[in-house]
Write a protein that holds these residues in place. Sequence first.
Motif, PDB file in Angstrom:
ATOM      1  N   TYR A  42      64.654  43.892  17.528  1.00 41.94           N
ATOM      2  CA  TYR A  42      64.404  42.495  17.209  1.00 41.94           C
ATOM      3  C   TYR A  42      65.494  41.990  16.275  1.00 41.94           C
ATOM      4  CZ  TYR A  42      59.668  42.904  19.105  1.00 41.94           C
ATOM      5  OH  TYR A  42      58.588  43.085  19.933  1.00 41.94           O
ATOM      6  N   GLU A  43      66.019  40.817  16.587  1.00 42.00           N
ATOM      7  CA  GLU A  43      66.953  40.139  15.694  1.00 42.00           C
ATOM      8  C   GLU A  43      66.185  39.052  14.949  1.00 42.00           C
ATOM      9  OE1 GLU A  43      71.099  37.487  15.838  1.00 42.00           O
ATOM     10  OE2 GLU A  43      70.139  38.168  17.698  1.00 42.00           O
ATOM     11  N   ASP A  44      66.064  39.197  13.631  1.00 42.75           N
ATOM     12  CA  ASP A  44      65.328  38.211  12.832  1.00 42.75           C
ATOM     13  C   ASP A  44      66.140  36.931  12.694  1.00 42.75           C
ATOM     14  OD1 ASP A  44      62.859  39.600  11.932  1.00 42.75           O
ATOM     15  OD2 ASP A  44      64.306  41.032  11.139  1.00 42.75           O
ATOM     16  N   THR A  45      65.455  35.802  12.813  1.00 41.33           N
ATOM     17  CA  THR A  45      66.124  34.507  12.750  1.00 41.33           C
ATOM     18  C   THR A  45      65.378  33.559  11.819  1.00 41.33           C
ATOM     19  OG1 THR A  45      64.897  33.703  14.690  1.00 41.33           O
ATOM     20  CG2 THR A  45      67.062  34.696  15.087  1.00 41.33           C
ATOM     21  N   ILE A  46      66.122  32.584  11.307  1.00 42.46           N
ATOM     22  CA  ILE A  46      65.576  31.524  10.465  1.00 42.46           C
ATOM     23  C   ILE A  46      65.722  30.215  11.231  1.00 42.46           C
ATOM     24  CG2 ILE A  46      65.857  30.264   8.295  1.00 42.46           C
ATOM     25  CD1 ILE A  46      67.110  32.873   7.170  1.00 42.46           C
ATOM     26  N   LEU A  47      64.643  29.460  11.340  1.00 40.69           N
ATOM     27  CA  LEU A  47      64.664  28.213  12.104  1.00 40.69           C
ATOM     28  C   LEU A  47      64.333  27.018  11.218  1.00 40.69           C
ATOM     29  CD1 LEU A  47      62.587  29.268  15.272  1.00 40.69           C
ATOM     30  CD2 LEU A  47      65.057  29.437  14.944  1.00 40.69           C
ATOM     31  N   GLU A  48      65.072  25.934  11.409  1.00 41.11           N
ATOM     32  CA  GLU A  48      64.685  24.633  10.875  1.00 41.11           C
ATOM     33  C   GLU A  48      64.234  23.796  12.068  1.00 41.11           C
ATOM     34  OE1 GLU A  48      66.330  20.909   8.140  1.00 41.11           O
ATOM     35  OE2 GLU A  48      67.759  22.326   9.021  1.00 41.11           O
ATOM     36  N   VAL A  49      63.005  23.320  12.002  1.00 41.69           N
ATOM     37  CA  VAL A  49      62.366  22.655  13.142  1.00 41.69           C
ATOM     38  C   VAL A  49      61.941  21.249  12.740  1.00 41.69           C
ATOM     39  CG1 VAL A  49      60.453  22.772  14.807  1.00 41.69           C
ATOM     40  CG2 VAL A  49      61.551  24.884  14.009  1.00 41.69           C
ATOM     41  N   SER A  50      62.144  20.278  13.619  1.00 42.78           N
ATOM     42  CA  SER A  50      61.747  18.900  13.345  1.00 42.78           C
ATOM     43  C   SER A  50      60.232  18.750  13.448  1.00 42.78           C
ATOM     44  CB  SER A  50      62.424  17.952  14.343  1.00 42.78           C
ATOM     45  OG  SER A  50      61.818  18.076  15.624  1.00 42.78           O
ATOM     46  N   PRO A  51      59.664  17.684  12.892  1.00 40.43           N
ATOM     47  CA  PRO A  51      58.220  17.451  13.029  1.00 40.43           C
ATOM     48  C   PRO A  51      57.789  17.303  14.483  1.00 40.43           C
ATOM     49  CG  PRO A  51      59.141  16.052  11.305  1.00 40.43           C
ATOM     50  CD  PRO A  51      60.301  16.673  12.021  1.00 40.43           C
ATOM     51  N   GLU A  52      58.742  17.012  15.375  1.00 40.59           N
ATOM     52  CA  GLU A  52      58.447  16.872  16.807  1.00 40.59           C
ATOM     53  C   GLU A  52      58.568  18.204  17.554  1.00 40.59           C
ATOM     54  OE1 GLU A  52      59.115  13.427  14.759  1.00 40.59           O
ATOM     55  OE2 GLU A  52      60.769  14.827  15.185  1.00 40.59           O
ATOM     56  N   GLY A  53      58.862  19.285  16.832  1.00 43.10           N
ATOM     57  CA  GLY A  53      58.897  20.594  17.461  1.00 43.10           C
ATOM     58  C   GLY A  53      60.234  20.971  18.074  1.00 43.10           C
ATOM     59  N   LYS A  54      61.324  20.345  17.647  1.00 41.90           N
ATOM     60  CA  LYS A  54      62.650  20.659  18.170  1.00 41.90           C
ATOM     61  C   LYS A  54      63.428  21.512  17.159  1.00 41.90           C
ATOM     62  CE  LYS A  54      61.815  17.980  21.682  1.00 41.90           C
ATOM     63  NZ  LYS A  54      61.501  18.565  23.014  1.00 41.90           N
ATOM     64  N   ILE A  55      64.109  22.542  17.639  1.00 40.70           N
ATOM     65  CA  ILE A  55      64.918  23.381  16.763  1.00 40.70           C
ATOM     66  C   ILE A  55      66.184  22.618  16.364  1.00 40.70           C
ATOM     67  CG2 ILE A  55      66.249  25.516  16.562  1.00 40.70           C
ATOM     68  CD1 ILE A  55      64.286  26.830  18.485  1.00 40.70           C
ATOM     69  N   LEU A  56      66.363  22.403  15.065  1.00 39.39           N
ATOM     70  CA  LEU A  56      67.517  21.674  14.551  1.00 39.39           C
ATOM     71  C   LEU A  56      68.666  22.613  14.204  1.00 39.39           C
ATOM     72  CD1 LEU A  56      65.603  19.205  12.188  1.00 39.39           C
ATOM     73  CD2 LEU A  56      66.362  18.801  14.541  1.00 39.39           C
ATOM     74  N   ARG A  57      68.330  23.731  13.546  1.00 36.26           N
ATOM     75  CA  ARG A  57      69.338  24.727  13.180  1.00 36.26           C
ATOM     76  C   ARG A  57      68.722  26.122  13.263  1.00 36.26           C
ATOM     77  NH1 ARG A  57      72.079  23.066   7.543  1.00 36.26           N
ATOM     78  NH2 ARG A  57      69.911  22.601   6.973  1.00 36.26           N
ATOM     79  N   GLU A  58      69.598  27.113  13.428  1.00 30.30           N
ATOM     80  CA  GLU A  58      69.125  28.490  13.575  1.00 30.30           C
ATOM     81  C   GLU A  58      70.155  29.441  12.969  1.00 30.30           C
ATOM     82  OE1 GLU A  58      67.733  31.525  17.214  1.00 30.30           O
ATOM     83  OE2 GLU A  58      68.394  29.471  17.637  1.00 30.30           O
ATOM     84  N   TRP A  59      69.674  30.439  12.228  1.00 27.70           N
ATOM     85  CA  TRP A  59      70.540  31.450  11.623  1.00 27.70           C
ATOM     86  C   TRP A  59      70.016  32.845  11.974  1.00 27.70           C
ATOM     87  CZ3 TRP A  59      68.754  27.111   9.260  1.00 27.70           C
ATOM     88  CH2 TRP A  59      69.710  26.212   8.755  1.00 27.70           C
ATOM     89  N   SER A  60      70.936  33.793  12.113  1.00 31.97           N
ATOM     90  CA  SER A  60      70.581  35.183  12.344  1.00 31.97           C
ATOM     91  C   SER A  60      70.641  35.936  11.014  1.00 31.97           C
ATOM     92  CB  SER A  60      71.542  35.830  13.342  1.00 31.97           C
ATOM     93  OG  SER A  60      71.447  37.241  13.317  1.00 31.97           O
ATOM     94  N   VAL A  61      69.537  36.565  10.614  1.00 32.52           N
ATOM     95  CA  VAL A  61      69.509  37.287   9.343  1.00 32.52           C
ATOM     96  C   VAL A  61      70.464  38.483   9.339  1.00 32.52           C
ATOM     97  CG1 VAL A  61      68.059  38.567   7.714  1.00 32.52           C
ATOM     98  CG2 VAL A  61      67.174  36.505   8.830  1.00 32.52           C
TER      99      VAL A  61
END
Length: 473
Positions: free
Chosen positions: A238-257
């Motif tokens: 598993y590759e752990d990730t960090i997500l920033e998500v809009s109130p509408e459920g869309k992924i805005l940004r993503e980072w790999s830990v």
Amino acid sequence: MLTNTNHTQNQQRPRDLYKELSQRKMVKINSDKLSLAGFLTACTIIVFFGGFLVRDFKLFPYNYYAKAMQGYKKLRNQVSGKLPKQLTRLDKPFPEISNDNFQPYEGLNLVTKLGYKNNTRYAAAEIVDSQSNIIHEWDINWFKMWPNPDHVAKELLPKEEPGAQIHGAVVMENGDLVFNFEYFGLIRINLEGQVVWRLPYLTHHSLHLHDDGNLWVSGRIYHTENTPELPHLTPPFYEDTILEVSPEGKILREWSVPKILRKNGYTGLLHPKAIGNFQLKLNRDRSKDILHLNDVEPFSLKMQEGIFERGDVVVSVRNINTVFVFNTDTEKIKTLITGKFINQHDPDFVDGNTISVFDNNQGNDLDPDNFKSRIWLISLKDNTSKIFFEGSLDKPFYTNIMGKNQWLPNGNLLITESRSGRGFEINQQGDIVWQYINYVDQEKGIVANISEVTRLPIEYTKLFGSEKESKKN
């Protein structure tokens, strides 16, 4: 003499022949025994390693085996009286709050937990008041809320109720509930429980509503093939990730830990054991989850900056006992703390220079009657640390897994002691001023897991105060 010698030899020949035949028979019997032993040994080895393959790769007949084991465990628990793993029998009742002058910080509470009725688990999300009265509740069911989940491998899908527990949840300003179906996806439902949107991503553990309205959530990607950017990790992992998500459920940004750690020169933290170690490869469940991300939270826009600034995010990776803060624009790690806590959860920014960490402290104390979790305060400005609160004989506090804490505006701290089925609030002196206990059977002292107890902003009282009736918890 010749005649006598021949006679003697003739007498000995039958004996020699019998002895020779007996020896041949013994050799044949021993050979048969060795062949049988070799066959049984080969069968044992085949079954042993075949079992590993069936279990780890979920090959046929894994599904039948899993169902049979579920039935066996239920029957075993009923016969032996052993509790399911989601339940705990308290050694003794929690102490009552002794001082009526202690006042908890005002507001309603969001409680996400597991319940247990008629030998059946269920997931619950409730709004409760300071008296533990249920003001509002949602009917949570994975099977009804997420039909045709094609983003999850079939062999990983839930098989029985409630499907998946809630782990990480927030209430939006209009009363909608957003939460993780643990390891299966992020979902938003309205007050009536109707689905607003679904995010088909393997989200889990933590969810944070930022000041700007966006959601920050822990995620993971399952790799079954080698990844060039992470060459040291052997699939499946598993590759752990960090997500920033809009109130509408869309992924805005993503980072790999793991990529952040590698970029900042911490590649060694991605090698919990020697490369090529047989045990690591054989025990696939351990090798899949090297880091175990369990919390991500951005620096508050309302907080005064110090060493920590806007754009910084604090991250907890449990399996390497590490907490770090990185900047989302540069991906540079500002500080990394490892080895100070054991299987920690939920680090928070306390101010511009200080973070707190929920230290489960799993297995650190050799006395089983004195296990104690604790809350650390770590200042980066003067490079100091201290324990703000820890379990004791008169104030028990321990959970070997899970756990949350929330700093309240008046300086109090709300703690979720997950495995003990309790949420409790303490003041700056460490006095317990409020508590909620998730009893399944109060007379027998049996409690069920709590994922999190969160104090909602005071304005939410008006939102949920429109409920005409409340039910006793």
